[in-house]
Design a protein around this motif. Sequence first.
Motif, mmCIF file in Angstrom:
data_model
loop_
_atom_site.group_PDB
_atom_site.id
_atom_site.type_symbol
_atom_site.label_atom_id
_atom_site.label_comp_id
_atom_site.label_asym_id
_atom_site.label_seq_id
_atom_site.Cartn_x
_atom_site.Cartn_y
_atom_site.Cartn_z
ATOM 1 N N THR A 65 2.131 1.170 -3.918
ATOM 2 C CA THR A 65 1.127 1.270 -4.961
ATOM 3 C C THR A 65 0.059 2.314 -4.658
ATOM 4 O OG1 THR A 65 1.476 -1.081 -5.294
ATOM 5 C CG2 THR A 65 -0.407 -0.112 -6.403
ATOM 6 N N ASP A 66 -0.549 2.248 -3.459
ATOM 7 C CA ASP A 66 -1.652 3.159 -3.150
ATOM 8 C C ASP A 66 -1.146 4.563 -2.806
ATOM 9 O OD1 ASP A 66 -3.347 1.056 -3.543
ATOM 10 O OD2 ASP A 66 -3.399 0.499 -1.436
ATOM 11 N N TYR A 67 -0.150 4.609 -1.923
ATOM 12 C CA TYR A 67 0.365 5.918 -1.541
ATOM 13 C C TYR A 67 1.294 6.462 -2.619
ATOM 14 C CZ TYR A 67 2.219 9.619 1.417
ATOM 15 O OH TYR A 67 2.583 10.841 1.923
ATOM 16 N N CYS B 80 0.816 -1.211 0.000
ATOM 17 C CA CYS B 80 0.000 0.000 0.000
ATOM 18 C C CYS B 80 0.855 1.268 0.000
ATOM 19 C CB CYS B 80 -1.018 -0.007 1.134
ATOM 20 S SG CYS B 80 -0.345 0.150 2.759
ATOM 21 N N ILE C 247 -8.220 -1.655 2.342
ATOM 22 C CA ILE C 247 -6.912 -0.988 2.414
ATOM 23 C C ILE C 247 -6.609 -0.611 3.857
ATOM 24 C CG2 ILE C 247 -7.048 -0.054 0.074
ATOM 25 C CD1 ILE C 247 -7.306 2.745 1.525
ATOM 26 N N SER D 248 -8.949 8.300 1.484
ATOM 27 C CA SER D 248 -9.335 7.471 0.347
ATOM 28 C C SER D 248 -10.411 6.467 0.727
ATOM 29 C CB SER D 248 -8.115 6.809 -0.293
ATOM 30 O OG SER D 248 -7.700 5.718 0.461
ATOM 31 N N ALA E 194 -11.375 0.672 -1.791
ATOM 32 C CA ALA E 194 -10.746 0.886 -0.491
ATOM 33 C C ALA E 194 -11.257 -0.070 0.575
ATOM 34 C CB ALA E 194 -10.974 2.330 -0.042
#
Lengths: 248, 312
Positions: free
Chosen positions: A74-76, A71, B212, B232, B209
Amino acid sequence: MPIVEPSLVTVKREEKLELDGIDVSGDWNTFLEPRVHTDLDLKIVDWVRSQPQGETISRCWQCGTCTAGCCMHTDYGLEEFNPRYFIYLAQIGYEEELRKYAQTIWRCVSCNKCVERCPKGVKVEEVVHTIGTYLEVSGGAPESPADRFDRAYTENLLARGVLDEAALFRTYERLEGRKTPARDLLRLGFTMLLSGRLHTGPFAHRTRGWRRMRPVLTKILEEEERARRARVEAPASRARGGSPGRAP
Amino acid sequence: MSAAPASRGPSDPVPAYYPGCSLDGLGKAYEVSCQIVLDRLGLSLDRIVDYNCCGATEVKNLSHDVSVALPARNLALARSMGRHEVVAACNGCVYSLTRANDAVGDGATRARINSHLSAGGSPTYDGEASVQHVLEYIRNRAGLDRIRGAVRRPLRGLKVAPYYGCLYTRPKRYTGVGRVPGTDDPEHPVFLDELLEACGAEVIHDYPAKTICCGGGHALSDLDVSVAFSASVMHEARRAGANVVATICPLGQINIENNLDRIRQAYGEEAILPVSYFTQLMAVALGASVRQARLKDNFSRPDLFLRERGFS
Protein backbone atom coordinates in the motif's frame (compact mmCIF):
# COMPACT_ATOMS: atom_id res chain seq x y z
CA MET A 1 -24.93 -16.78 -17.09
CA PRO A 2 -22.82 -13.88 -18.29
CA ILE A 3 -19.22 -14.44 -19.18
CA VAL A 4 -17.37 -12.82 -16.26
CA GLU A 5 -13.91 -13.19 -17.68
CA PRO A 6 -14.27 -12.29 -21.37
CA SER A 7 -10.49 -12.11 -21.69
CA LEU A 8 -10.38 -15.89 -21.46
CA VAL A 9 -12.69 -16.40 -24.42
CA THR A 10 -11.90 -15.90 -28.08
CA VAL A 11 -15.33 -15.35 -29.56
CA LYS A 12 -15.56 -16.19 -33.20
CA ARG A 13 -18.31 -14.24 -34.95
CA GLU A 14 -19.67 -15.90 -38.06
CA GLU A 15 -21.68 -13.36 -40.04
CA LYS A 16 -22.81 -15.83 -42.66
CA LEU A 17 -22.42 -19.49 -41.91
CA GLU A 18 -24.51 -22.22 -43.39
CA LEU A 19 -24.27 -25.92 -42.49
CA ASP A 20 -26.30 -28.43 -44.54
CA GLY A 21 -28.59 -25.65 -45.64
CA ILE A 22 -29.20 -24.42 -42.08
CA ASP A 23 -28.19 -20.88 -41.14
CA VAL A 24 -25.92 -21.10 -38.10
CA SER A 25 -24.51 -17.54 -38.21
CA GLY A 26 -23.72 -15.88 -34.90
CA ASP A 27 -21.22 -16.15 -32.02
CA TRP A 28 -19.20 -19.34 -31.83
CA ASN A 29 -16.52 -20.52 -29.52
CA THR A 30 -18.01 -18.91 -26.41
CA PHE A 31 -17.02 -21.64 -23.98
CA LEU A 32 -14.34 -20.96 -21.34
CA GLU A 33 -11.14 -22.90 -21.68
CA PRO A 34 -10.92 -25.54 -18.99
CA ARG A 35 -8.90 -24.05 -16.15
CA VAL A 36 -8.33 -26.96 -13.86
CA HIS A 37 -4.82 -27.27 -12.56
CA THR A 38 -3.70 -30.78 -12.06
CA ASP A 39 -0.16 -30.05 -10.92
CA LEU A 40 -1.01 -28.67 -7.50
CA ASP A 41 1.25 -30.02 -4.78
CA LEU A 42 0.39 -29.71 -1.12
CA LYS A 43 4.01 -30.39 -0.28
CA ILE A 44 4.49 -26.61 -0.03
CA VAL A 45 1.93 -26.00 2.68
CA ASP A 46 3.05 -29.13 4.54
CA TRP A 47 6.60 -27.87 4.46
CA VAL A 48 5.69 -24.36 5.58
CA ARG A 49 3.60 -25.75 8.41
CA SER A 50 6.45 -27.98 9.53
CA GLN A 51 8.60 -24.93 10.24
CA PRO A 52 8.06 -23.22 13.62
CA GLN A 53 7.92 -19.84 11.84
CA GLY A 54 5.29 -21.07 9.40
CA GLU A 55 2.96 -23.23 11.47
CA THR A 56 0.20 -20.60 11.67
CA ILE A 57 -0.34 -20.69 7.89
CA SER A 58 -3.25 -23.10 8.26
CA ARG A 59 -5.24 -20.54 10.24
CA CYS A 60 -5.46 -18.15 7.28
CA TRP A 61 -8.98 -17.64 5.96
CA GLN A 62 -7.97 -15.27 3.16
CA CYS A 63 -9.63 -12.11 4.47
CA GLY A 64 -6.87 -9.91 3.05
CA THR A 65 -6.43 -7.70 6.14
CA CYS A 66 -2.67 -8.28 5.94
CA THR A 67 -2.46 -6.99 2.39
CA ALA A 68 -4.78 -4.02 2.94
CA GLY A 69 -2.35 -2.57 5.48
CA CYS A 70 0.88 -3.98 4.07
CA CYS A 71 3.42 -1.18 3.79
CA MET A 72 5.09 -2.71 0.74
CA HIS A 73 1.77 -3.19 -1.03
CA THR A 74 0.00 0.00 0.00
CA ASP A 75 2.58 2.61 1.05
CA TYR A 76 5.44 1.67 -1.24
CA GLY A 77 2.95 0.72 -3.94
CA LEU A 78 4.47 -2.57 -5.01
CA GLU A 79 1.21 -4.05 -6.17
CA GLU A 80 2.49 -7.55 -6.80
CA PHE A 81 3.61 -7.76 -3.18
CA ASN A 82 0.47 -9.48 -1.93
CA PRO A 83 0.93 -11.58 1.22
CA ARG A 84 -2.64 -12.88 1.04
CA TYR A 85 -2.00 -14.23 -2.45
CA PHE A 86 1.34 -15.77 -1.46
CA ILE A 87 -0.37 -17.63 1.37
CA TYR A 88 -3.23 -18.66 -0.91
CA LEU A 89 -0.87 -20.06 -3.52
CA ALA A 90 1.01 -21.97 -0.85
CA GLN A 91 -2.22 -23.28 0.63
CA ILE A 92 -3.46 -24.68 -2.66
CA GLY A 93 0.03 -25.76 -3.67
CA TYR A 94 0.24 -23.78 -6.92
CA GLU A 95 4.00 -23.75 -7.06
CA GLU A 96 4.31 -22.65 -10.67
CA GLU A 97 2.43 -19.40 -9.99
CA LEU A 98 4.19 -18.88 -6.65
CA ARG A 99 7.59 -19.06 -8.32
CA LYS A 100 6.71 -15.97 -10.34
CA TYR A 101 7.00 -14.02 -7.08
CA ALA A 102 10.33 -15.45 -5.95
CA GLN A 103 11.96 -12.08 -6.61
CA THR A 104 9.20 -10.18 -4.79
CA ILE A 105 8.61 -12.06 -1.55
CA TRP A 106 11.97 -11.15 -0.01
CA ARG A 107 11.12 -7.44 -0.06
CA CYS A 108 8.95 -7.66 3.08
CA VAL A 109 10.50 -5.18 5.55
CA SER A 110 9.18 -6.97 8.66
CA CYS A 111 7.09 -4.06 9.92
CA ASN A 112 4.68 -6.59 11.43
CA LYS A 113 1.53 -4.61 10.74
CA CYS A 114 0.04 -7.80 9.26
CA VAL A 115 0.86 -9.87 12.34
CA GLU A 116 -0.63 -7.14 14.51
CA ARG A 117 -3.89 -7.00 12.60
CA CYS A 118 -4.52 -10.58 11.52
CA PRO A 119 -7.83 -11.57 13.12
CA LYS A 120 -6.85 -15.23 13.00
CA GLY A 121 -3.47 -14.94 14.67
CA VAL A 122 -1.47 -15.86 11.57
CA LYS A 123 2.11 -14.69 11.97
CA VAL A 124 1.91 -13.42 8.41
CA GLU A 125 5.38 -11.87 8.28
CA GLU A 126 7.07 -15.06 9.44
CA VAL A 127 4.86 -17.22 7.22
CA VAL A 128 5.70 -15.11 4.16
CA HIS A 129 9.40 -15.36 4.94
CA THR A 130 9.00 -19.12 5.32
CA ILE A 131 7.33 -19.35 1.91
CA GLY A 132 10.28 -17.42 0.47
CA THR A 133 12.66 -19.84 2.18
CA TYR A 134 10.78 -22.76 0.63
CA LEU A 135 11.28 -21.36 -2.84
CA GLU A 136 15.00 -21.08 -2.19
CA VAL A 137 15.53 -24.38 -0.41
CA SER A 138 13.56 -26.32 -2.99
CA GLY A 139 15.78 -24.90 -5.69
CA GLY A 140 15.20 -22.47 -8.46
CA ALA A 141 15.02 -19.20 -6.59
CA PRO A 142 18.42 -17.53 -6.21
CA GLU A 143 19.40 -16.15 -2.82
CA SER A 144 17.92 -12.67 -2.40
CA PRO A 145 19.75 -9.56 -1.10
CA ALA A 146 17.72 -9.73 2.11
CA ASP A 147 18.75 -13.34 2.66
CA ARG A 148 22.37 -12.47 2.07
CA PHE A 149 22.01 -9.73 4.66
CA ASP A 150 20.32 -12.06 7.15
CA ARG A 151 23.18 -14.52 6.72
CA ALA A 152 25.87 -11.85 7.07
CA TYR A 153 24.09 -10.46 10.14
CA THR A 154 23.77 -13.86 11.82
CA GLU A 155 27.38 -14.85 11.17
CA ASN A 156 28.53 -11.47 12.42
CA LEU A 157 26.69 -11.64 15.72
CA LEU A 158 27.60 -15.29 16.30
CA ALA A 159 31.29 -14.39 16.06
CA ARG A 160 31.40 -12.32 19.25
CA GLY A 161 27.93 -12.24 20.70
CA VAL A 162 27.40 -8.62 19.74
CA LEU A 163 27.38 -6.92 16.37
CA ASP A 164 30.43 -5.45 14.74
CA GLU A 165 28.63 -3.07 12.38
CA ALA A 166 31.73 -2.15 10.40
CA ALA A 167 32.50 -5.80 9.70
CA LEU A 168 28.85 -6.43 8.88
CA PHE A 169 28.79 -3.67 6.27
CA ARG A 170 32.02 -4.99 4.76
CA THR A 171 30.84 -8.61 4.66
CA TYR A 172 27.52 -7.66 3.13
CA GLU A 173 29.03 -5.43 0.48
CA ARG A 174 31.40 -8.26 -0.40
CA LEU A 175 28.51 -10.75 -0.67
CA GLU A 176 26.81 -8.34 -3.04
CA GLY A 177 29.99 -8.28 -5.09
CA ARG A 178 30.70 -4.58 -4.50
CA LYS A 179 34.39 -3.98 -4.05
CA THR A 180 34.19 -0.56 -2.45
CA PRO A 181 31.38 0.20 -0.07
CA ALA A 182 28.94 2.95 -0.96
CA ARG A 183 30.18 6.48 -0.14
CA ASP A 184 27.56 7.13 2.48
CA LEU A 185 28.47 3.94 4.32
CA LEU A 186 32.09 5.00 4.39
CA ARG A 187 31.10 8.40 5.72
CA LEU A 188 28.83 6.81 8.32
CA GLY A 189 31.66 4.49 9.32
CA PHE A 190 34.26 7.23 9.70
CA THR A 191 31.96 9.58 11.61
CA MET A 192 30.94 6.82 13.96
CA LEU A 193 34.50 5.59 14.44
CA LEU A 194 35.86 9.06 15.18
CA SER A 195 33.12 9.80 17.70
CA GLY A 196 33.65 6.47 19.46
CA ARG A 197 30.36 5.01 18.36
CA LEU A 198 31.70 2.14 16.29
CA HIS A 199 33.35 -0.82 17.94
CA THR A 200 35.35 -2.89 15.56
CA GLY A 201 38.58 -4.81 15.28
CA PRO A 202 40.21 -7.24 17.68
CA PHE A 203 39.75 -5.06 20.79
CA ALA A 204 36.07 -4.44 20.32
CA HIS A 205 33.55 -5.50 22.93
CA ARG A 206 32.69 -9.17 23.06
CA THR A 207 30.24 -11.06 25.23
CA ARG A 208 32.00 -12.84 28.08
CA GLY A 209 31.47 -16.58 27.94
CA TRP A 210 30.49 -16.43 24.27
CA ARG A 211 33.18 -18.95 23.41
CA ARG A 212 30.93 -21.71 24.80
CA MET A 213 27.70 -20.32 23.38
CA ARG A 214 28.92 -19.87 19.86
CA PRO A 215 29.47 -23.53 18.85
CA VAL A 216 26.08 -24.50 20.32
CA LEU A 217 24.22 -21.92 18.27
CA THR A 218 26.26 -22.59 15.14
CA LYS A 219 25.35 -26.27 15.43
CA ILE A 220 21.61 -25.49 15.74
CA LEU A 221 21.86 -23.25 12.72
CA GLU A 222 23.45 -26.00 10.64
CA GLU A 223 21.06 -28.66 11.88
CA GLU A 224 17.99 -26.59 11.09
CA GLU A 225 19.39 -25.85 7.66
CA ARG A 226 19.98 -29.55 7.02
CA ALA A 227 16.51 -30.48 8.28
CA ARG A 228 14.91 -27.88 6.01
CA ARG A 229 16.62 -29.32 2.99
CA ALA A 230 15.94 -32.94 3.94
CA ARG A 231 12.26 -32.20 4.39
CA VAL A 232 11.96 -30.47 1.06
CA GLU A 233 13.59 -33.39 -0.75
CA ALA A 234 11.38 -35.98 0.94
CA PRO A 235 8.41 -37.16 -1.12
CA ALA A 236 5.12 -35.44 -0.37
CA SER A 237 3.24 -36.92 2.54
CA ARG A 238 0.01 -37.01 0.62
CA ALA A 239 -1.26 -36.04 -2.80
CA ARG A 240 -4.58 -34.60 -3.76
CA GLY A 241 -6.27 -33.73 -7.01
CA GLY A 242 -6.32 -30.21 -8.30
CA SER A 243 -8.76 -27.45 -7.62
CA PRO A 244 -9.34 -24.48 -9.88
CA GLY A 245 -6.86 -21.67 -9.56
CA ARG A 246 -8.19 -18.18 -9.12
CA ALA A 247 -6.86 -14.80 -10.01
CA PRO A 248 -5.74 -12.70 -7.00
CA MET B 1 1.29 -21.37 21.61
CA SER B 2 0.71 -18.80 24.27
CA ALA B 3 -0.04 -15.15 23.85
CA ALA B 4 1.36 -12.25 25.87
CA PRO B 5 0.20 -12.49 29.49
CA ALA B 6 -2.61 -10.26 30.68
CA SER B 7 -0.47 -8.51 33.27
CA ARG B 8 3.12 -7.36 33.57
CA GLY B 9 3.79 -9.54 36.59
CA PRO B 10 5.82 -8.36 39.59
CA SER B 11 7.55 -5.00 39.29
CA ASP B 12 11.10 -4.26 40.42
CA PRO B 13 12.29 -1.10 42.16
CA VAL B 14 15.19 -1.07 39.70
CA PRO B 15 14.43 -3.09 36.54
CA ALA B 16 17.11 -4.67 34.40
CA TYR B 17 18.22 -2.68 31.38
CA TYR B 18 19.08 -4.36 28.09
CA PRO B 19 21.20 -1.95 26.02
CA GLY B 20 21.57 -4.06 22.88
CA CYS B 21 24.29 -3.47 20.33
CA SER B 22 22.96 -0.18 19.02
CA LEU B 23 22.71 1.74 22.28
CA ASP B 24 26.21 0.68 23.08
CA GLY B 25 27.47 1.86 19.72
CA LEU B 26 25.75 3.73 16.91
CA GLY B 27 23.00 4.99 19.21
CA LYS B 28 25.29 6.28 21.97
CA ALA B 29 23.47 9.62 22.00
CA TYR B 30 20.27 7.74 22.81
CA GLU B 31 21.83 5.96 25.76
CA VAL B 32 23.50 9.08 27.14
CA SER B 33 20.35 11.17 26.87
CA CYS B 34 18.25 8.33 28.31
CA GLN B 35 20.52 8.28 31.32
CA ILE B 36 20.11 12.03 31.79
CA VAL B 37 16.32 11.74 31.62
CA LEU B 38 16.23 8.83 34.05
CA ASP B 39 18.57 10.62 36.51
CA ARG B 40 16.56 13.82 36.46
CA LEU B 41 13.32 11.94 37.01
CA GLY B 42 14.81 9.90 39.84
CA LEU B 43 14.56 6.59 38.01
CA SER B 44 17.25 4.02 37.64
CA LEU B 45 17.97 0.89 35.67
CA ASP B 46 20.47 -1.87 36.21
CA ARG B 47 22.47 -2.81 33.13
CA ILE B 48 22.69 -6.43 31.99
CA VAL B 49 26.46 -6.72 31.73
CA ASP B 50 27.25 -9.67 29.53
CA TYR B 51 24.38 -9.26 27.14
CA ASN B 52 24.44 -10.54 23.57
CA CYS B 53 22.79 -9.30 20.40
CA CYS B 54 19.07 -10.08 20.38
CA GLY B 55 19.04 -11.20 16.74
CA ALA B 56 16.61 -8.43 15.68
CA THR B 57 14.38 -9.48 12.78
CA GLU B 58 17.17 -11.09 10.78
CA VAL B 59 18.13 -14.27 12.61
CA LYS B 60 14.60 -15.70 12.73
CA ASN B 61 14.65 -16.07 8.95
CA LEU B 62 17.52 -18.52 9.27
CA SER B 63 16.80 -20.41 12.45
CA HIS B 64 13.90 -20.44 14.87
CA ASP B 65 15.77 -21.87 17.83
CA VAL B 66 18.73 -19.51 17.53
CA SER B 67 16.35 -16.57 17.19
CA VAL B 68 14.69 -17.55 20.48
CA ALA B 69 17.85 -18.62 22.32
CA LEU B 70 19.65 -15.30 21.70
CA PRO B 71 17.06 -13.08 23.43
CA ALA B 72 16.25 -15.82 25.97
CA ARG B 73 19.86 -15.73 27.14
CA ASN B 74 19.53 -12.01 27.90
CA LEU B 75 16.25 -12.53 29.73
CA ALA B 76 17.86 -15.39 31.67
CA LEU B 77 20.67 -13.03 32.72
CA ALA B 78 18.08 -10.51 33.92
CA ARG B 79 16.37 -13.24 35.92
CA SER B 80 19.65 -14.30 37.47
CA MET B 81 20.03 -10.67 38.59
CA GLY B 82 16.76 -11.29 40.40
CA ARG B 83 14.70 -9.05 38.11
CA HIS B 84 11.24 -9.55 36.69
CA GLU B 85 11.24 -6.44 34.53
CA VAL B 86 13.48 -5.78 31.55
CA VAL B 87 13.61 -2.40 29.85
CA ALA B 88 14.97 -2.01 26.32
CA ALA B 89 15.23 1.16 24.28
CA CYS B 90 15.31 -0.24 20.75
CA ASN B 91 12.11 -1.32 19.00
CA GLY B 92 13.93 -4.25 17.40
CA CYS B 93 15.16 -5.48 20.79
CA VAL B 94 11.68 -5.12 22.31
CA TYR B 95 10.34 -7.17 19.41
CA SER B 96 12.78 -10.04 19.66
CA LEU B 97 12.77 -10.16 23.48
CA THR B 98 8.97 -10.30 23.59
CA ARG B 99 8.92 -12.78 20.72
CA ALA B 100 11.18 -15.07 22.76
CA ASN B 101 8.80 -14.76 25.70
CA ASP B 102 5.94 -15.79 23.45
CA ALA B 103 7.89 -18.80 22.18
CA VAL B 104 8.99 -20.09 25.59
CA GLY B 105 5.39 -19.89 26.79
CA ASP B 106 5.18 -23.31 25.18
CA GLY B 107 6.65 -25.85 27.63
CA ALA B 108 8.34 -28.06 25.04
CA THR B 109 9.98 -25.08 23.33
CA ARG B 110 11.17 -23.73 26.68
CA ALA B 111 12.77 -27.08 27.59
CA ARG B 112 14.53 -27.22 24.21
CA ILE B 113 15.76 -23.61 24.39
CA ASN B 114 16.96 -24.16 27.96
CA SER B 115 18.94 -27.20 26.92
CA HIS B 116 20.66 -25.04 24.28
CA LEU B 117 21.33 -22.35 26.89
CA SER B 118 22.85 -24.72 29.43
CA ALA B 119 24.96 -26.38 26.75
CA GLY B 120 26.35 -22.93 26.04
CA GLY B 121 27.08 -22.20 29.69
CA SER B 122 24.28 -19.68 30.16
CA PRO B 123 21.70 -19.66 32.97
CA THR B 124 18.37 -21.13 31.95
CA TYR B 125 15.26 -19.03 31.48
CA ASP B 126 12.02 -19.56 33.39
CA GLY B 127 9.93 -17.33 31.12
CA GLU B 128 9.14 -14.91 33.96
CA ALA B 129 10.70 -11.66 32.73
CA SER B 130 8.37 -9.03 31.29
CA VAL B 131 9.78 -6.68 28.69
CA GLN B 132 8.91 -3.05 28.08
CA HIS B 133 10.15 -0.17 25.98
CA VAL B 134 11.98 2.60 27.80
CA LEU B 135 9.26 4.98 26.57
CA GLU B 136 6.62 2.99 28.46
CA TYR B 137 8.91 2.77 31.47
CA ILE B 138 9.52 6.52 31.70
CA ARG B 139 5.89 7.41 31.08
CA ASN B 140 4.47 4.91 33.56
CA ARG B 141 7.09 4.98 36.29
CA ALA B 142 7.71 8.71 36.45
CA GLY B 143 4.17 9.72 35.54
CA LEU B 144 3.29 12.81 33.56
CA ASP B 145 2.87 15.01 36.65
CA ARG B 146 6.40 14.36 37.85
CA ILE B 147 7.73 15.06 34.37
CA ARG B 148 5.81 18.36 34.16
CA GLY B 149 7.22 19.33 37.54
CA ALA B 150 10.78 18.49 36.49
CA VAL B 151 10.77 20.52 33.27
CA ARG B 152 13.26 23.41 33.50
CA ARG B 153 13.12 24.65 29.92
CA PRO B 154 9.78 23.99 28.23
CA LEU B 155 10.25 23.09 24.57
CA ARG B 156 8.49 26.22 23.31
CA GLY B 157 8.55 26.76 19.58
CA LEU B 158 9.10 23.10 18.87
CA LYS B 159 6.47 21.43 16.76
CA VAL B 160 7.38 17.83 17.28
CA ALA B 161 6.17 14.94 15.16
CA PRO B 162 6.35 11.83 17.35
CA TYR B 163 7.56 8.93 15.21
CA TYR B 164 6.98 5.49 16.73
CA GLY B 165 8.12 3.25 13.89
CA CYS B 166 7.16 -0.38 13.53
CA LEU B 167 7.92 -2.62 16.38
CA TYR B 168 7.19 -0.51 19.46
CA THR B 169 3.61 -1.73 19.70
CA ARG B 170 3.59 -4.33 16.98
CA PRO B 171 2.65 -7.07 17.11
CA LYS B 172 0.52 -6.91 20.26
CA ARG B 173 0.65 -10.68 20.45
CA TYR B 174 4.31 -10.35 21.45
CA THR B 175 4.56 -6.93 23.07
CA GLY B 176 1.30 -7.24 25.02
CA VAL B 177 0.52 -3.65 24.05
CA GLY B 178 -3.18 -2.98 24.27
CA ARG B 179 -3.85 -6.07 26.39
CA VAL B 180 -1.64 -5.51 29.41
CA PRO B 181 -2.89 -2.70 31.69
CA GLY B 182 -0.80 0.45 31.45
CA THR B 183 0.35 -0.14 27.89
CA ASP B 184 -0.10 2.01 24.83
CA ASP B 185 -2.70 1.75 22.09
CA PRO B 186 -1.50 -0.75 19.47
CA GLU B 187 -2.85 1.11 16.42
CA HIS B 188 -2.61 4.70 17.53
CA PRO B 189 0.05 4.98 20.23
CA VAL B 190 0.09 8.15 22.37
CA PHE B 191 2.75 7.75 25.07
CA LEU B 192 5.37 9.72 23.17
CA ASP B 193 2.83 12.46 22.41
CA GLU B 194 2.09 12.70 26.13
CA LEU B 195 5.74 12.87 27.17
CA LEU B 196 6.62 15.57 24.65
CA GLU B 197 3.55 17.56 25.57
CA ALA B 198 4.51 17.33 29.22
CA CYS B 199 7.86 18.83 28.18
CA GLY B 200 6.07 21.85 26.76
CA ALA B 201 6.36 21.04 23.06
CA GLU B 202 3.57 21.44 20.56
CA VAL B 203 2.86 17.91 19.40
CA ILE B 204 1.61 16.91 15.96
CA HIS B 205 -0.82 14.20 17.00
CA ASP B 206 -1.98 13.08 13.61
CA TYR B 207 0.14 12.51 10.56
CA PRO B 208 0.02 9.46 8.32
CA ALA B 209 3.60 8.35 8.86
CA LYS B 210 3.38 8.16 12.63
CA THR B 211 3.74 4.40 12.86
CA ILE B 212 4.94 3.39 9.40
CA CYS B 213 8.06 1.38 8.81
CA CYS B 214 11.30 3.30 8.20
CA GLY B 215 12.65 0.54 5.94
CA GLY B 216 15.60 0.14 8.31
CA GLY B 217 15.52 -3.64 8.19
CA HIS B 218 16.46 -3.42 4.53
CA ALA B 219 18.66 -0.34 4.82
CA LEU B 220 21.46 -2.12 2.96
CA SER B 221 19.64 -4.75 0.95
CA ASP B 222 16.75 -2.69 -0.46
CA LEU B 223 17.88 0.89 -0.66
CA ASP B 224 14.93 2.23 -2.68
CA VAL B 225 12.48 1.12 -0.04
CA SER B 226 14.47 2.46 2.88
CA VAL B 227 14.91 5.84 1.17
CA ALA B 228 11.23 6.07 0.26
CA PHE B 229 10.03 5.24 3.75
CA SER B 230 12.47 7.44 5.62
CA ALA B 231 11.65 10.31 3.28
CA SER B 232 7.95 9.89 3.88
CA VAL B 233 8.42 10.06 7.65
CA MET B 234 9.99 13.52 7.39
CA HIS B 235 7.86 14.67 4.51
CA GLU B 236 4.55 13.75 6.14
CA ALA B 237 5.72 15.29 9.41
CA ARG B 238 6.50 18.55 7.68
CA ARG B 239 3.23 18.54 5.78
CA ALA B 240 1.43 18.26 9.11
CA GLY B 241 3.31 21.32 10.35
CA ALA B 242 6.17 19.78 12.34
CA ASN B 243 9.64 21.30 12.54
CA VAL B 244 11.38 18.38 14.24
CA VAL B 245 10.85 14.61 14.40
CA ALA B 246 11.27 12.62 17.62
CA THR B 247 12.24 8.94 17.31
CA ILE B 248 12.21 6.09 19.80
CA CYS B 249 14.33 3.57 17.91
CA PRO B 250 18.05 3.73 17.06
CA LEU B 251 17.56 1.80 13.84
CA GLY B 252 14.95 4.28 12.65
CA GLN B 253 17.06 7.26 13.65
CA ILE B 254 20.20 5.98 11.93
CA ASN B 255 18.37 4.78 8.85
CA ILE B 256 16.62 8.11 8.30
CA GLU B 257 19.78 10.09 8.91
CA ASN B 258 22.01 7.93 6.76
CA ASN B 259 19.60 8.42 3.86
CA LEU B 260 19.57 12.24 4.15
CA ASP B 261 21.67 12.84 1.05
CA ARG B 262 19.61 10.54 -1.11
CA ILE B 263 16.39 12.05 0.17
CA ARG B 264 17.70 15.53 -0.64
CA GLN B 265 18.53 14.36 -4.14
CA ALA B 266 15.22 12.65 -4.74
CA TYR B 267 12.80 14.95 -2.97
CA GLY B 268 14.64 18.22 -2.41
CA GLU B 269 15.68 20.14 0.68
CA GLU B 270 12.08 20.69 1.79
CA ALA B 271 11.76 16.98 2.57
CA ILE B 272 14.38 17.24 5.33
CA LEU B 273 13.68 17.86 9.00
CA PRO B 274 15.96 17.60 12.01
CA VAL B 275 15.49 14.18 13.64
CA SER B 276 16.25 13.49 17.26
CA TYR B 277 15.81 10.78 19.87
CA PHE B 278 12.91 11.68 22.14
CA THR B 279 15.21 11.42 25.13
CA GLN B 280 17.51 14.07 23.66
CA LEU B 281 14.61 16.53 23.49
CA MET B 282 13.43 15.52 26.95
CA ALA B 283 16.93 15.89 28.38
CA VAL B 284 17.08 19.47 27.08
CA ALA B 285 13.65 20.20 28.56
CA LEU B 286 14.77 18.77 31.89
CA GLY B 287 17.70 21.17 31.97
CA ALA B 288 20.58 19.39 30.24
CA SER B 289 22.58 21.32 27.67
CA VAL B 290 22.41 20.62 23.94
CA ARG B 291 25.96 19.33 24.19
CA GLN B 292 25.21 17.01 27.12
CA ALA B 293 22.30 15.51 25.19
CA ARG B 294 24.75 14.83 22.33
CA LEU B 295 22.45 16.44 19.78
CA LYS B 296 25.45 17.18 17.61
CA ASP B 297 25.84 13.44 17.07
CA ASN B 298 22.81 13.42 14.78
CA PHE B 299 23.54 13.96 11.09
CA SER B 300 20.38 16.01 10.66
CA ARG B 301 21.83 18.49 13.20
CA PRO B 302 18.99 19.12 15.63
CA ASP B 303 21.61 20.93 17.73
CA LEU B 304 21.68 23.83 15.26
CA PHE B 305 17.90 23.81 15.16
CA LEU B 306 17.62 24.01 18.95
CA ARG B 307 20.30 26.71 19.28
CA GLU B 308 18.40 28.82 16.74
CA ARG B 309 15.46 28.62 19.10
CA GLY B 310 17.44 29.78 22.08
CA PHE B 311 18.33 26.47 23.70
CA SER B 312 21.97 26.20 24.70
